[in-house]
Design an enzyme around this catalytic site. Structure first.
Site, short mmCIF file in Angstrom:
data_model
loop_
_atom_site.label_atom_id
_atom_site.label_comp_id
_atom_site.label_asym_id
_atom_site.label_seq_id
_atom_site.Cartn_x
_atom_site.Cartn_y
_atom_site.Cartn_z
N LYS A 1 22.75 32.51 35.17
CA LYS A 1 23.92 31.76 34.72
C LYS A 1 24.07 30.46 35.52
O LYS A 1 23.40 30.27 36.56
CB LYS A 1 25.16 32.66 34.85
CG LYS A 1 25.08 33.96 34.02
CD LYS A 1 26.39 34.73 34.13
CE LYS A 1 26.28 36.17 33.68
NZ LYS A 1 27.56 36.89 33.79
N TYR B 1 28.75 36.29 24.01
CA TYR B 1 29.81 37.13 24.58
C TYR B 1 30.82 37.59 23.53
O TYR B 1 31.97 37.88 23.87
CB TYR B 1 30.50 36.38 25.73
CG TYR B 1 29.74 36.46 27.04
CD1 TYR B 1 29.26 37.68 27.53
CD2 TYR B 1 29.51 35.32 27.81
CE1 TYR B 1 28.57 37.76 28.74
CE2 TYR B 1 28.82 35.40 29.03
CZ TYR B 1 28.37 36.62 29.48
OH TYR B 1 27.69 36.71 30.68
N ASN C 1 28.77 35.87 38.63
CA ASN C 1 27.92 36.93 39.19
C ASN C 1 26.43 36.70 38.92
O ASN C 1 25.63 37.63 38.86
CB ASN C 1 28.38 38.30 38.68
CG ASN C 1 28.34 38.39 37.17
OD1 ASN C 1 27.91 37.47 36.50
ND2 ASN C 1 28.79 39.51 36.65
N HIS D 1 22.87 37.66 33.85
CA HIS D 1 23.18 38.53 32.71
C HIS D 1 21.93 39.32 32.39
O HIS D 1 20.82 38.79 32.44
CB HIS D 1 23.56 37.70 31.47
CG HIS D 1 23.55 38.52 30.21
ND1 HIS D 1 24.62 39.29 29.82
CD2 HIS D 1 22.56 38.76 29.29
CE1 HIS D 1 24.30 39.95 28.71
NE2 HIS D 1 23.06 39.63 28.36
N GLU E 1 20.01 39.74 21.47
CA GLU E 1 20.19 38.63 22.42
C GLU E 1 18.93 37.77 22.54
O GLU E 1 19.02 36.55 22.67
CB GLU E 1 20.59 39.18 23.80
CG GLU E 1 21.98 39.79 23.79
CD GLU E 1 22.35 40.47 25.10
OE1 GLU E 1 23.47 41.00 25.19
OE2 GLU E 1 21.53 40.47 26.04
P1 IDP Z 1 27.88 42.82 32.86
O1 IDP Z 1 27.44 41.36 32.91
O2 IDP Z 1 27.71 43.50 34.19
O3 IDP Z 1 27.27 43.57 31.72
P2 IDP Z 1 30.35 42.78 31.30
O4 IDP Z 1 31.44 43.76 31.46
O5 IDP Z 1 29.50 42.89 30.07
O6 IDP Z 1 29.46 42.81 32.63
O7 IDP Z 1 31.02 41.33 31.35
C1 IDP Z 1 30.29 40.19 30.97
C2 IDP Z 1 30.55 39.11 31.99
O8 IDP Z 1 31.92 38.75 31.95
C3 IDP Z 1 30.31 39.54 33.45
O9 IDP Z 1 28.96 39.46 33.83
C4 IDP Z 1 31.19 38.55 34.20
O10 IDP Z 1 30.56 37.27 34.30
C5 IDP Z 1 32.39 38.44 33.26
N1 IDP Z 1 33.48 39.40 33.58
C6 IDP Z 1 33.50 40.73 33.35
N2 IDP Z 1 34.65 41.28 33.75
C7 IDP Z 1 35.40 40.27 34.23
C8 IDP Z 1 36.71 40.19 34.80
O11 IDP Z 1 37.45 41.18 34.94
N3 IDP Z 1 37.13 38.94 35.21
C9 IDP Z 1 36.37 37.83 35.07
N4 IDP Z 1 35.13 37.86 34.53
C10 IDP Z 1 34.65 39.06 34.13
MG MG Z 2 27.53 43.30 29.65
#
Ligand code: IDP
Ligand code: MG
Length: 148
Positions: A9, A49, A112, A115, A126
């Site tokens: 990202k 997303y 983070n 992805h 995807e």
């Molecule tokens: P993942 O990337 O570990 O699969 P997901 O729950 O699919 O996590 O969420 C997609 C992305 O959305 C996450 O990687 C993160 O960048 C963002 N995200 C998820 N939960 C939160 C939150 O509670 N606050 C802000 N951003 C979030």
């Molecule tokens: Mg996810």
């Protein structure tokens, strides 16, 4: 052989962690199928997303993903989806254990770094969203009899 989509990202690009992160997937024994640098627009981010539409963090997440270039990769290998998710760690960098990408390089939930597709079915969707078919390269791997 299973395939998965990995995105580095915009925070990974801006923080100069592209090489470090790619090295972790590469050293694990995954095989590179496709790689490119993409400036994602709103439409691509929305599609990627779509499952999070309506959540409180959705708009912020779209702004983040479109804020700068993303490195998109396709990796192939045995259990590639789960292997990559394990290398990535948990969604929240603060809770993600040391040794994982998110655990070693971040403390944020949103920013983070990576992805990774969460199932082979979503991986196929995807990969088709981020890559044209001709951008996926199939070739003979020199380590095939060693790395499995
Ligand atoms: P993942 O990337 O570990 O699969 P997901 O729950 O699919 O996590 O969420 C997609 C992305 O959305 C996450 O990687 C993160 O960048 C963002 N995200 C998820 N939960 C939160 C939150 O509670 N606050 C802000 N951003 C979030
Ligand atoms: Mg996810």
């Amino acid at each position: 052989m299973q395939r998965t989509l990995i995105l580095l990202k915009p925070d990974a690009v801006q923080r100069h962690l592209v090489g470090e992160i790619i090295a972790r997937f590469e050293r694990k024994g995954l095989r590179l199928v496709a790689l490119k640098l993409v400036q994602a627009g709103r439409a691509l981010a929305e599609q990627h997303y779509a499952v999070h539409k309506g959540k409180p963090f959705y708009e912020s997440l779209l702004s983040f993903l479109t804020s700068g270039p993303t490195v998109a990769l396709v990796w192939e290998g045995r259990e590639a989806v789960a292997v990559c998710r394990n290398l990535m760690g948990l969604t929240d960098g603060a809770k993600s254990p040391p040794g994982t990408i998110r655990g070693d390089f971040g403390i944020s939930v949103q920013n983070n770094l990576v992805h990774g597709s969460d199932s082979p079915e979503n991986a196929a969707l995807e990969i088709a969203l981020w890559f044209k078919n001709e951008e996926l390269v199939t070739f003979a791997h020199a380590d095939a009899t060693w790395a499995g």
